[in-house]
Scaffold this active site. Structure first.
Site, PDB file in Angstrom:
ATOM      1  N   ARG A   1      -1.042  -9.985  12.603  1.00  0.00           N
ATOM      2  CA  ARG A   1      -1.498  -8.866  11.755  1.00  0.00           C
ATOM      3  C   ARG A   1      -2.333  -9.398  10.588  1.00  0.00           C
ATOM      4  NH1 ARG A   1       4.004  -5.931  10.457  1.00  0.00           N
ATOM      5  NH2 ARG A   1       2.696  -4.488   9.274  1.00  0.00           N
TER       6      ARG A   1
ATOM      7  N   ARG B   1      -9.583   0.564   8.320  1.00  0.00           N
ATOM      8  CA  ARG B   1      -9.211  -0.820   8.618  1.00  0.00           C
ATOM      9  C   ARG B   1     -10.319  -1.539   9.368  1.00  0.00           C
ATOM     10  NH1 ARG B   1      -3.269   0.259   8.277  1.00  0.00           N
ATOM     11  NH2 ARG B   1      -2.202  -1.737   8.149  1.00  0.00           N
TER      12      ARG B   1
ATOM     13  N   LYS C   1       0.835  -1.212   0.000  1.00  0.00           N
ATOM     14  CA  LYS C   1       0.000   0.000   0.000  1.00  0.00           C
ATOM     15  C   LYS C   1       0.864   1.254   0.000  1.00  0.00           C
ATOM     16  CE  LYS C   1      -2.108  -1.159   3.855  1.00  0.00           C
ATOM     17  NZ  LYS C   1      -1.598  -2.508   4.183  1.00  0.00           N
TER      18      LYS C   1
ATOM     19  N   ARG D   1      11.137  -1.731  12.498  1.00  0.00           N
ATOM     20  CA  ARG D   1       9.783  -1.849  13.044  1.00  0.00           C
ATOM     21  C   ARG D   1       9.632  -3.133  13.850  1.00  0.00           C
ATOM     22  NH1 ARG D   1       5.483  -0.282   8.397  1.00  0.00           N
ATOM     23  NH2 ARG D   1       4.185  -1.601   9.750  1.00  0.00           N
TER      24      ARG D   1
ATOM     25  N   ARG E   1      11.649  -6.513   5.133  1.00  0.00           N
ATOM     26  CA  ARG E   1      11.582  -5.099   5.507  1.00  0.00           C
ATOM     27  C   ARG E   1      12.148  -4.887   6.915  1.00  0.00           C
ATOM     28  NH1 ARG E   1       5.909  -1.901   5.219  1.00  0.00           N
ATOM     29  NH2 ARG E   1       5.487  -3.128   7.073  1.00  0.00           N
TER      30      ARG E   1
HETATM   31  P1  B4P Z   1       4.621  -1.491   2.126  1.00  0.00           P
HETATM   32  O1  B4P Z   1       4.167  -0.746   0.939  1.00  0.00           O
HETATM   33  O2  B4P Z   1       5.544  -0.775   3.032  1.00  0.00           O
HETATM   34  O3  B4P Z   1       3.442  -2.121   3.021  1.00  0.00           O
HETATM   35  P2  B4P Z   1       2.082  -1.591   3.609  1.00  0.00           P
HETATM   36  O4  B4P Z   1       1.030  -2.498   3.029  1.00  0.00           O
HETATM   37  O5  B4P Z   1       1.924  -0.138   3.406  1.00  0.00           O
HETATM   38  O6  B4P Z   1       2.309  -1.775   5.203  1.00  0.00           O
HETATM   39  P3  B4P Z   1       1.600  -2.089   6.551  1.00  0.00           P
HETATM   40  O7  B4P Z   1       0.169  -2.527   6.374  1.00  0.00           O
HETATM   41  O8  B4P Z   1       2.534  -3.044   7.211  1.00  0.00           O
HETATM   42  O9  B4P Z   1       1.705  -0.879   7.492  1.00  0.00           O
HETATM   43  P4  B4P Z   1       0.888   0.358   8.061  1.00  0.00           P
HETATM   44  O10 B4P Z   1       1.892   1.377   8.205  1.00  0.00           O
HETATM   45  O11 B4P Z   1      -0.323   0.693   7.241  1.00  0.00           O
HETATM   46  O12 B4P Z   1       5.315  -2.833   1.578  1.00  0.00           O
HETATM   47  C1  B4P Z   1       5.830  -3.804   2.439  1.00  0.00           C
HETATM   48  C2  B4P Z   1       7.168  -4.316   1.953  1.00  0.00           C
HETATM   49  O13 B4P Z   1       6.998  -5.023   0.710  1.00  0.00           O
HETATM   50  C3  B4P Z   1       8.183  -3.211   1.677  1.00  0.00           C
HETATM   51  O14 B4P Z   1       9.429  -3.627   2.180  1.00  0.00           O
HETATM   52  C4  B4P Z   1       8.240  -3.110   0.146  1.00  0.00           C
HETATM   53  O15 B4P Z   1       9.515  -2.738  -0.321  1.00  0.00           O
HETATM   54  C5  B4P Z   1       7.893  -4.520  -0.287  1.00  0.00           C
HETATM   55  N1  B4P Z   1       7.171  -4.549  -1.557  1.00  0.00           N
HETATM   56  C6  B4P Z   1       6.193  -3.688  -1.948  1.00  0.00           C
HETATM   57  N2  B4P Z   1       5.743  -4.018  -3.184  1.00  0.00           N
HETATM   58  C7  B4P Z   1       6.474  -5.130  -3.571  1.00  0.00           C
HETATM   59  C8  B4P Z   1       6.476  -5.953  -4.741  1.00  0.00           C
HETATM   60  N3  B4P Z   1       5.666  -5.714  -5.773  1.00  0.00           N
HETATM   61  N4  B4P Z   1       7.318  -7.006  -4.773  1.00  0.00           N
HETATM   62  C9  B4P Z   1       8.139  -7.264  -3.745  1.00  0.00           C
HETATM   63  N5  B4P Z   1       8.213  -6.518  -2.604  1.00  0.00           N
HETATM   64  C10 B4P Z   1       7.363  -5.461  -2.519  1.00  0.00           C
HETATM   65  O16 B4P Z   1       0.327  -0.112   9.492  1.00  0.00           O
HETATM   66  C11 B4P Z   1       1.130  -0.415  10.599  1.00  0.00           C
HETATM   67  C12 B4P Z   1       0.310  -0.601  11.882  1.00  0.00           C
HETATM   68  O17 B4P Z   1      -0.282   0.669  12.279  1.00  0.00           O
HETATM   69  C13 B4P Z   1      -0.907  -1.532  11.834  1.00  0.00           C
HETATM   70  O18 B4P Z   1      -0.529  -2.893  12.004  1.00  0.00           O
HETATM   71  C14 B4P Z   1      -1.757  -0.997  13.010  1.00  0.00           C
HETATM   72  O19 B4P Z   1      -1.284  -1.448  14.245  1.00  0.00           O
HETATM   73  C15 B4P Z   1      -1.549   0.496  12.924  1.00  0.00           C
HETATM   74  N6  B4P Z   1      -2.594   1.170  12.115  1.00  0.00           N
HETATM   75  C16 B4P Z   1      -2.372   1.813  10.939  1.00  0.00           C
HETATM   76  N7  B4P Z   1      -3.546   2.278  10.431  1.00  0.00           N
HETATM   77  C17 B4P Z   1      -4.519   1.900  11.314  1.00  0.00           C
HETATM   78  C18 B4P Z   1      -5.942   2.038  11.320  1.00  0.00           C
HETATM   79  N8  B4P Z   1      -6.609   2.636  10.326  1.00  0.00           N
HETATM   80  N9  B4P Z   1      -6.649   1.536  12.385  1.00  0.00           N
HETATM   81  C19 B4P Z   1      -6.011   0.936  13.404  1.00  0.00           C
HETATM   82  N10 B4P Z   1      -4.658   0.743  13.430  1.00  0.00           N
HETATM   83  C20 B4P Z   1      -3.918   1.207  12.399  1.00  0.00           C
END
Ligand code: B4P
Length: 194
Positions: free
Chosen positions: A146, A89, A14, A134, A128
């Protein structure tokens, strides 16, 4: 005005894809995960509270998250649209977001869901962890928690927007560029109909 939800399980890309779409569509990016991490970095009361949930792989409570998000939306009245990354979420967050946007007269345009198998999510998050620092990335049991929270509590948000004919699924495997192309193709086809 375009209001986009970038949706998918933890590690689905994302944040990675939001950075690409922000440039292409000139939208304002709101990542609730980034906002919480910034609060944690600044050692605020909100940050300490959020950390106690995030470190376990749990969701931060709805009321706290919704209030923080609402303030960020209110603080940016002149933008061309928002990309919501990691929000909503829960269905409660989705209904609060819809209410907020209805008051502004600018509803959600589409929810783009990145579909990635759990095995790949675990590999990405373990990778990551080597650079992110993290606590929630490096431990398989926390990652599994998660993913389970996503399945039980977050996945229904895609059904909620599907009932409004706004959910579009995109396969999130392949190169980052390939996935960006799939997302922009999906979004462009939605934009021709609104
Ligand atoms: P990212 O792009 O970093 O992943 P994400 O889906 O954004 O992250 P996430 O869901 O963990 O975190 P968030 O901050 O929202 O990609 C992940 C990895 O994959 C990276 O290393 C990237 O390089 C790699 N990658 C990406 N695309 C790729 C591809 N095509 N091929 C290979 N590798 C690839 O949330 C963190 C925490 O915050 C939650 O668990 C929760 O506790 C809290 N939180 C956030 N929002 C909340 C909400 N609305 N309500 C309640 N809690 C919340």
């Amino acid at each position: 005005m375009i209001n986009l939800i970038l949706f998918g399980p933890p590690g689905s890309g994302k944040g990675t894809q939001a950075a690409k779409l922000v440039e292409q569509y000139n939208l304002y990016h709101i990542s609730t995960g980034d906002m919480f991490r910034s609060e944690i970095g600044n050692k605020t009361e909100l940050g300490l509270l959020a950390k106690s949930y995030m470190d376990k792989g749990a969701l931060v409570p709805d009321e706290v998250t919704i209030n923080m998000l609402a303030k960020r939306v209110e603080d940016n009245p002149k933008v061309k649209g928002f990309i919501f990354d990691g929000f909503p979420r829960t269905v409660a967050q989705a209904t609060a977001l819809d209410k907020m946007l209805a008051e502004k007269g600018t509803p959600i345009t589409a929810l783009l869901e990145l579909v990635v198998p759990a095995e790949e999510l675990i590999v990405r998050l373990m990778n990551r962890a080597k650079t992110s620092g993290r606590v929630d990335d490096g431990k398989p049991n926390i990652i599994k928690n998660r993913i389970q929270v996503y399945r039980e509590t977050t996945a229904p948000v895609a059904n909620y927007y599907d009932e409004q004919d706004k959910t579009y699924k995109v396969k999130g495997l392949g190169s980052i560029e390939e996935i960006t192309t799939k997302l922009t193709d999906a979004l462009d086809s939605v934009l021709t109909t609104v």
